[in-house]
Design a protein around this motif. Structure first.
Motif, PDB file in Angstrom:
ATOM      1  N   ARG A 146       1.312  -2.082   6.491  1.00 22.62           N
ATOM      2  CA  ARG A 146       0.078  -2.836   6.265  1.00 22.62           C
ATOM      3  C   ARG A 146      -0.836  -2.676   7.473  1.00 22.62           C
ATOM      4  O   ARG A 146      -0.459  -2.097   8.468  1.00 22.62           O
ATOM      5  N   GLU A 201       6.950  20.458 -15.637  1.00 25.46           N
ATOM      6  CA  GLU A 201       6.890  21.892 -15.333  1.00 25.46           C
ATOM      7  C   GLU A 201       5.535  22.276 -14.736  1.00 25.46           C
ATOM      8  O   GLU A 201       5.465  23.066 -13.801  1.00 25.46           O
ATOM      9  N   VAL A 202       4.472  21.681 -15.254  1.00 26.55           N
ATOM     10  CA  VAL A 202       3.140  21.961 -14.709  1.00 26.55           C
ATOM     11  C   VAL A 202       3.053  21.456 -13.264  1.00 26.55           C
ATOM     12  O   VAL A 202       2.435  22.069 -12.404  1.00 26.55           O
ATOM     13  N   ASN A 203       3.735  20.350 -13.017  1.00 28.22           N
ATOM     14  CA  ASN A 203       3.675  19.719 -11.693  1.00 28.22           C
ATOM     15  C   ASN A 203       4.874  20.122 -10.827  1.00 28.22           C
ATOM     16  O   ASN A 203       5.289  19.397  -9.946  1.00 28.22           O
ATOM     17  N   TYR A 204       5.424  21.324 -11.087  1.00 26.91           N
ATOM     18  CA  TYR A 204       6.691  21.690 -10.437  1.00 26.91           C
ATOM     19  C   TYR A 204       6.610  21.729  -8.913  1.00 26.91           C
ATOM     20  O   TYR A 204       7.566  21.472  -8.222  1.00 26.91           O
ATOM     21  N   LYS A 205       5.405  22.016  -8.394  1.00 33.37           N
ATOM     22  CA  LYS A 205       5.257  22.097  -6.930  1.00 33.37           C
ATOM     23  C   LYS A 205       5.570  20.768  -6.265  1.00 33.37           C
ATOM     24  O   LYS A 205       6.030  20.720  -5.135  1.00 33.37           O
ATOM     25  N   TYR A 206       5.229  19.697  -6.952  1.00 35.59           N
ATOM     26  CA  TYR A 206       5.375  18.376  -6.343  1.00 35.59           C
ATOM     27  C   TYR A 206       6.489  17.574  -7.001  1.00 35.59           C
ATOM     28  O   TYR A 206       6.584  16.367  -6.809  1.00 35.59           O
ATOM     29  N   VAL A 222       0.865  -1.177   0.000  1.00 34.98           N
ATOM     30  CA  VAL A 222       0.000   0.000   0.000  1.00 34.98           C
ATOM     31  C   VAL A 222       0.905   1.232   0.000  1.00 34.98           C
ATOM     32  O   VAL A 222       1.775   1.361   0.855  1.00 34.98           O
ATOM     33  N   MET A 260       1.304   5.584  -0.580  1.00 33.51           N
ATOM     34  CA  MET A 260       0.639   6.887  -0.607  1.00 33.51           C
ATOM     35  C   MET A 260       1.198   7.649  -1.812  1.00 33.51           C
ATOM     36  O   MET A 260       2.375   7.971  -1.861  1.00 33.51           O
ATOM     37  N   MET A 268       8.569  14.408  -5.577  1.00 38.07           N
ATOM     38  CA  MET A 268       7.854  13.630  -4.554  1.00 38.07           C
ATOM     39  C   MET A 268       7.583  12.240  -5.116  1.00 38.07           C
ATOM     40  O   MET A 268       7.147  12.093  -6.247  1.00 38.07           O
ATOM     41  N   GLU A 269       7.852  11.238  -4.298  1.00 41.61           N
ATOM     42  CA  GLU A 269       7.666   9.866  -4.754  1.00 41.61           C
ATOM     43  C   GLU A 269       6.646   9.161  -3.873  1.00 41.61           C
ATOM     44  O   GLU A 269       6.419   9.569  -2.736  1.00 41.61           O
ATOM     45  N   PRO A 270       6.040   8.079  -4.370  1.00 39.95           N
ATOM     46  CA  PRO A 270       5.092   7.335  -3.532  1.00 39.95           C
ATOM     47  C   PRO A 270       5.777   6.828  -2.268  1.00 39.95           C
ATOM     48  O   PRO A 270       6.935   6.425  -2.312  1.00 39.95           O
ATOM     49  N   VAL A 271       5.061   6.885  -1.162  1.00 38.20           N
ATOM     50  CA  VAL A 271       5.621   6.421   0.104  1.00 38.20           C
ATOM     51  C   VAL A 271       4.909   5.139   0.497  1.00 38.20           C
ATOM     52  O   VAL A 271       3.682   5.090   0.508  1.00 38.20           O
ATOM     53  N   GLU A 272       5.684   4.120   0.797  1.00 34.45           N
ATOM     54  CA  GLU A 272       5.060   2.853   1.175  1.00 34.45           C
ATOM     55  C   GLU A 272       4.494   2.968   2.577  1.00 34.45           C
ATOM     56  O   GLU A 272       5.154   3.451   3.502  1.00 34.45           O
ATOM     57  N   LEU A 273       3.262   2.535   2.730  1.00 32.94           N
ATOM     58  CA  LEU A 273       2.605   2.593   4.034  1.00 32.94           C
ATOM     59  C   LEU A 273       2.686   1.226   4.691  1.00 32.94           C
ATOM     60  O   LEU A 273       2.803   0.208   4.017  1.00 32.94           O
TER      61      LEU A 273
END
Lengths: 67, 349
Positions: B86, B71-76, A48, A50, B79-84
């Motif tokens: 379980r 460039e449109v998404n420059y704010k983010y 999972v 985010m 940033m990469e997906p963070v594993e949550l």
């Protein structure tokens, strides 16, 4: 077609989308800014994750007039 | 707010210095060219902007180029997906006993052998190293010579034991040090920008020289397709996109080596560029002081002004001048640790 024109067009559309403005070009379509909030997603291997928020541009074409 | 074609023509004319009538005419020409190309079952790529094609429903579709999307998404950007973790149900089963549960973050491997070796070191060494005990052993040797012989044998045995323990301790300490170094080294790649951004293709070398829009050779068309993970479904696979190629002025090319990077002197450049924004302040004086401080540390510090919808005029303190967001992201690991997670990439005019 002028090189400066295409470059300026690209930059103008980008700037307007960043400012959350939509750009409508007759005969072509609408470039619209879309913001996606961060969200949870399940990957193929069961993890999972985010997903970070994202700003992107969406294009909606106009149907060419018939006749 | 919606920008219509008329307003767009005005803005483009303002930016390019061309006559508004000329801009409107060229815009019509571009729209017509996109439409006609799409109707022929081909895709038209506007370099640095995106690809227009007909999708499987027969509608005109647009896929932004990687650069444009970034460039449109420059704010983010970055940033990469963070594993949550379980679901919480399984955690208590896997959790360590209460006294060790705090060490789950990677230290247990270090702590356990460390404690053991400490205990081992204490046990055999306890009766030998202290002065009074030595004296007591000497006294007992005086009293009982036979016993003294035994004690010597015991001592040599203990010496061997001590050497073994010392070797063990040194080995464990070395392992801990190596593990720490490895952890530090492993952490670094995690801070690198996402692959998608690093792989941004260089446009300039493949772009032919000229002021007129030029069709790109087959090889470029293929590379353009590689940028798009999902090829346009409505496009004939044999067709090649017609490209409109852009080139940045040569001035920027020449200035690249000396004008861009994290360290050096900030220069006023004609072209728009990016900087890593570390602070955004309402007080110009405070922002200027922060810039001076960063310049003293050798950074190419940049002060810029922006207007915020809620807070009004803000002064941004950035470091480095970069041609692209990818370049800026690659410099992030070189920032002081306090800023590595606390910054964003901003465009500076």
């Amino acid at each position: 077609m002028d090189k400066e024109f295409v470059k300026a067009l690209r930059e103008t559309i980008r700037e307007q989308v960043i400012r959350k403005n939509s750009i409508e070009i007759d005969g072509l379509g609408l470039f619209e800014p879309v913001h996606e909030e961060q969200r949870e997603e399940k990957t193929a291997d069961g993890k999972v994750v985010m997903m970070p928020p994202r700003d992107r541009v969406e294009f909606k074409p106009v149907k060419p007039k018939k006749g | 707010m919606k920008i219509d074609k008329e307003k767009l023509s005005e803005l483009v004319a303002e930016k390019s210095g061309l006559e508004p009538e000329s801009v409107a005419g060229q815009l019509d020409e571009l729209v017509e060219r996109i439409r006609k190309t799409a109707e022929k079952g081909k895709a038209l790529e506007v370099k640095g902007f995106g690809l227009f094609y007909l999708n499987e429903k027969g509608d005109l579709a647009f896929d932004p180029s990687e650069d444009f999307a970034t460039e449109v998404n420059y704010k983010y950007a970055g940033m990469e997906p963070v594993e949550l973790r379980r679901s919480g149900k399984k955690e208590p089963e896997q959790a360590l006993p209460a006294d060790k549960s705090e060490k789950v973050t990677g230290k247990p491997a270090e702590e356990t052998p460390d404690k053991e070796t400490r205990d081992k070191a204490k046990r055999p060494g306890a009766g030998r190293d202290s002065g009074p005990k030595k004296t007591a052993a000497a006294e007992s040797a005086k009293r009982e010579p036979a016993a003294a012989g035994k004690s010597r044998r015991k001592k040599s045995g203990k010496k061997k034991e001590r050497d073994t323990i010392m070797t063990l301790v040194i080995t464990v300490v070395t392992i801990i040090l190596l593990a720490t170094v490895l952890m530090i080294v492993m952490e670094r790649p995690g801070e690198e920008p996402p692959q998608q951004i690093v792989e941004t293709p260089a446009e300039e070398p493949s772009a032919p020289v000229g002021t007129e829009p030029v069709d790109v050779p087959d090889s470029d068309a293929e590379s353009a397709r590689d940028d798009e993970p999902e090829p346009a479904p409505g496009v004939d696979p044999g067709s090649e996109p017609e490209d409109i190629v852009l080139q940045d002025p040569e001035v920027t090319e020449r200035d690249v080596e000396n004008s861009f990077g994290l360290h050096g002197t900030a220069e006023s450049l004609d072209e728009t560029h990016y900087s890593i924004i570390l602070h955004s302040m309402q007080s110009r004086d405070r922002a200027a002081a922060a810039v001076d401080e960063l310049r003293d540390e050798g950074y190419r510090a940049v002060l810029s002004q922006t207007v915020h919808e809620e807070h009004g005029t803000m002064w941004r303190v950035g470091v480095g001048q970069f041609q692209s967001i990818s370049d800026a992201l690659q410099a992030v690991p070189e920032l002081p640790s306090a800023y590595r997670e606390n910054h964003f990439i901003g465009r500076i005019q």
